[in-house]
Scaffold this motif. Sequence first.
Motif, PDB file in Angstrom:
ATOM      1  N   THR A  16      14.522  -6.068  -9.013  1.00 58.10           N
ATOM      2  CA  THR A  16      15.700  -6.440  -8.234  1.00 58.10           C
ATOM      3  C   THR A  16      15.674  -7.915  -7.867  1.00 58.10           C
ATOM      4  O   THR A  16      16.701  -8.608  -7.931  1.00 58.10           O
ATOM      5  CB  THR A  16      15.799  -5.590  -6.958  1.00 58.10           C
ATOM      6  N   ILE A  17      14.512  -8.410  -7.496  1.00 61.42           N
ATOM      7  CA  ILE A  17      14.374  -9.835  -7.170  1.00 61.42           C
ATOM      8  C   ILE A  17      14.672 -10.692  -8.390  1.00 61.42           C
ATOM      9  O   ILE A  17      15.391 -11.700  -8.314  1.00 61.42           O
ATOM     10  CB  ILE A  17      12.955 -10.131  -6.633  1.00 61.42           C
ATOM     11  N   ALA A  18      14.142 -10.287  -9.536  1.00 68.69           N
ATOM     12  CA  ALA A  18      14.329 -11.066 -10.768  1.00 68.69           C
ATOM     13  C   ALA A  18      15.785 -11.126 -11.192  1.00 68.69           C
ATOM     14  O   ALA A  18      16.202 -12.067 -11.883  1.00 68.69           O
ATOM     15  CB  ALA A  18      13.478 -10.471 -11.887  1.00 68.69           C
ATOM     16  N   ALA A  19      16.583 -10.142 -10.773  1.00 68.72           N
ATOM     17  CA  ALA A  19      17.988 -10.093 -11.186  1.00 68.72           C
ATOM     18  C   ALA A  19      18.904 -10.929 -10.302  1.00 68.72           C
ATOM     19  O   ALA A  19      20.093 -11.072 -10.606  1.00 68.72           O
ATOM     20  CB  ALA A  19      18.470  -8.643 -11.196  1.00 68.72           C
ATOM     21  N   ARG A  77       0.834  -1.193   0.000  1.00 71.52           N
ATOM     22  CA  ARG A  77       0.000   0.000   0.000  1.00 71.52           C
ATOM     23  C   ARG A  77       0.874   1.250   0.000  1.00 71.52           C
ATOM     24  O   ARG A  77       1.761   1.385   0.837  1.00 71.52           O
ATOM     25  CB  ARG A  77      -0.916  -0.007   1.225  1.00 71.52           C
ATOM     26  N   ALA A  78       0.582   2.116  -0.937  1.00 71.61           N
ATOM     27  CA  ALA A  78       1.359   3.356  -1.049  1.00 71.61           C
ATOM     28  C   ALA A  78       1.255   4.164   0.236  1.00 71.61           C
ATOM     29  O   ALA A  78       0.194   4.264   0.846  1.00 71.61           O
ATOM     30  CB  ALA A  78       0.855   4.179  -2.230  1.00 71.61           C
ATOM     31  N   GLU A  79       2.371   4.742   0.661  1.00 77.51           N
ATOM     32  CA  GLU A  79       2.469   5.587   1.850  1.00 77.51           C
ATOM     33  C   GLU A  79       2.260   4.823   3.157  1.00 77.51           C
ATOM     34  O   GLU A  79       2.273   5.419   4.229  1.00 77.51           O
ATOM     35  CB  GLU A  79       1.455   6.748   1.786  1.00 77.51           C
ATOM     36  N   LYS A  80       2.058   3.503   3.082  1.00 73.53           N
ATOM     37  CA  LYS A  80       1.845   2.726   4.305  1.00 73.53           C
ATOM     38  C   LYS A  80       2.839   1.577   4.457  1.00 73.53           C
ATOM     39  O   LYS A  80       3.317   1.315   5.557  1.00 73.53           O
ATOM     40  CB  LYS A  80       0.416   2.183   4.342  1.00 73.53           C
ATOM     41  N   ASP A  81       3.108   0.873   3.359  1.00 73.28           N
ATOM     42  CA  ASP A  81       3.985  -0.293   3.423  1.00 73.28           C
ATOM     43  C   ASP A  81       5.335   0.000   2.782  1.00 73.28           C
ATOM     44  O   ASP A  81       5.400   0.691   1.766  1.00 73.28           O
ATOM     45  CB  ASP A  81       3.353  -1.490   2.700  1.00 73.28           C
ATOM     46  N   MET A  82       6.379  -0.554   3.387  1.00 72.66           N
ATOM     47  CA  MET A  82       7.711  -0.464   2.808  1.00 72.66           C
ATOM     48  C   MET A  82       8.398  -1.816   2.954  1.00 72.66           C
ATOM     49  O   MET A  82       8.056  -2.613   3.830  1.00 72.66           O
ATOM     50  CB  MET A  82       8.547   0.623   3.496  1.00 72.66           C
ATOM     51  N   ALA A  83       9.367  -2.069   2.090  1.00 74.00           N
ATOM     52  CA  ALA A  83      10.083  -3.341   2.146  1.00 74.00           C
ATOM     53  C   ALA A  83      11.522  -3.138   1.722  1.00 74.00           C
ATOM     54  O   ALA A  83      11.843  -2.207   0.983  1.00 74.00           O
ATOM     55  CB  ALA A  83       9.405  -4.370   1.228  1.00 74.00           C
ATOM     56  N   PHE A  84      12.389  -4.020   2.229  1.00 77.73           N
ATOM     57  CA  PHE A  84      13.766  -4.054   1.749  1.00 77.73           C
ATOM     58  C   PHE A  84      14.053  -5.479   1.306  1.00 77.73           C
ATOM     59  O   PHE A  84      13.350  -6.427   1.697  1.00 77.73           O
ATOM     60  CB  PHE A  84      14.757  -3.587   2.820  1.00 77.73           C
ATOM     61  N   ASN A 103       8.941   1.687  -1.312  1.00 78.98           N
ATOM     62  CA  ASN A 103       7.564   1.271  -1.586  1.00 78.98           C
ATOM     63  C   ASN A 103       7.335   1.160  -3.092  1.00 78.98           C
ATOM     64  O   ASN A 103       6.197   1.116  -3.558  1.00 78.98           O
ATOM     65  CB  ASN A 103       6.555   2.247  -0.963  1.00 78.98           C
ATOM     66  N   ASP A 104       8.421   1.101  -3.845  1.00 80.04           N
ATOM     67  CA  ASP A 104       8.369   0.972  -5.300  1.00 80.04           C
ATOM     68  C   ASP A 104       8.297  -0.514  -5.651  1.00 80.04           C
ATOM     69  O   ASP A 104       9.311  -1.220  -5.653  1.00 80.04           O
ATOM     70  CB  ASP A 104       9.609   1.610  -5.930  1.00 80.04           C
ATOM     71  N   VAL A 105       7.100  -0.996  -5.954  1.00 82.48           N
ATOM     72  CA  VAL A 105       6.900  -2.421  -6.234  1.00 82.48           C
ATOM     73  C   VAL A 105       7.670  -2.854  -7.473  1.00 82.48           C
ATOM     74  O   VAL A 105       8.246  -3.939  -7.519  1.00 82.48           O
ATOM     75  CB  VAL A 105       5.397  -2.725  -6.397  1.00 82.48           C
ATOM     76  N   GLU A 106       7.689  -2.013  -8.497  1.00 81.00           N
ATOM     77  CA  GLU A 106       8.383  -2.364  -9.737  1.00 81.00           C
ATOM     78  C   GLU A 106       9.883  -2.531  -9.494  1.00 81.00           C
ATOM     79  O   GLU A 106      10.517  -3.456 -10.015  1.00 81.00           O
ATOM     80  CB  GLU A 106       8.138  -1.286 -10.789  1.00 81.00           C
TER      81      GLU A 106
END
Length: 226
Positions: A33-36, A2-9, A25-28
């Motif tokens: 990065t995961i695919a690489a 969710r924008a402005e609510k969730d973040m991940a590293f 919070n940039d899903v793309e």
Amino acid sequence: MRAEKDMAFLMTFDSQPDVILDYTNDVEKLRNTIAAQKAGGGTALYDAMVKASEKLMSAPLPKTGSPDMRRVLVVISDGDDNLSSHLKSEAIEVAARSNVSIYAISTSTQWLIPQDEIDPNRKFDKKFAKTTGDQVLDAFASETGGRAFFPYHVEDVAQSFLDIVTELRSQYIVGYTPTNNVVDGKFRRIKIDIIGHKELEVRTRKGYYAIPPIVTVKSVVNPPAH
């Protein structure tokens, strides 16, 4: 997310854990990065759990809404460890002290049985037996109030992620005031029972550490004159 609510590293680990992508919070960007990533050599799983839990402890506060946050660690691994300097018990303790819930997705395939050993009249839709690594992932999840997944097919991995999202979006927070108010740093186990609903299952942390709350003190140097 969710924008402005969730973040991940994103963190990977082989001989040592490395943060590949910091909080975003940039899903793309996360997806690319995961695919690489490519599989490496050793598996320092416990070291990675410790480093990830410590990083989650210092996560940036939400920009809007309540400052409270849920710290979740999603681990994709076979559960084996052959290079860590930390013990499994130490990794679980750091996660518990950091209030981190661990969700694990097993990549183990050691449970596969040759076709000629399978009863053709019996259908199998899940793993026959958990490996030692699977049991490690189970321990991480159960001790921290998370959940472990053991996909049978590759397609089941996506469903595991959907189940994690559904669970995180539908959790309850239950609080209480302990009768023992001594802040001695010791671990205190808790248990929640549901009376009258045997069909329901409770997943929660196994306990907490009696430590004082974290207090942030702001200081002002050379404040302006009034």
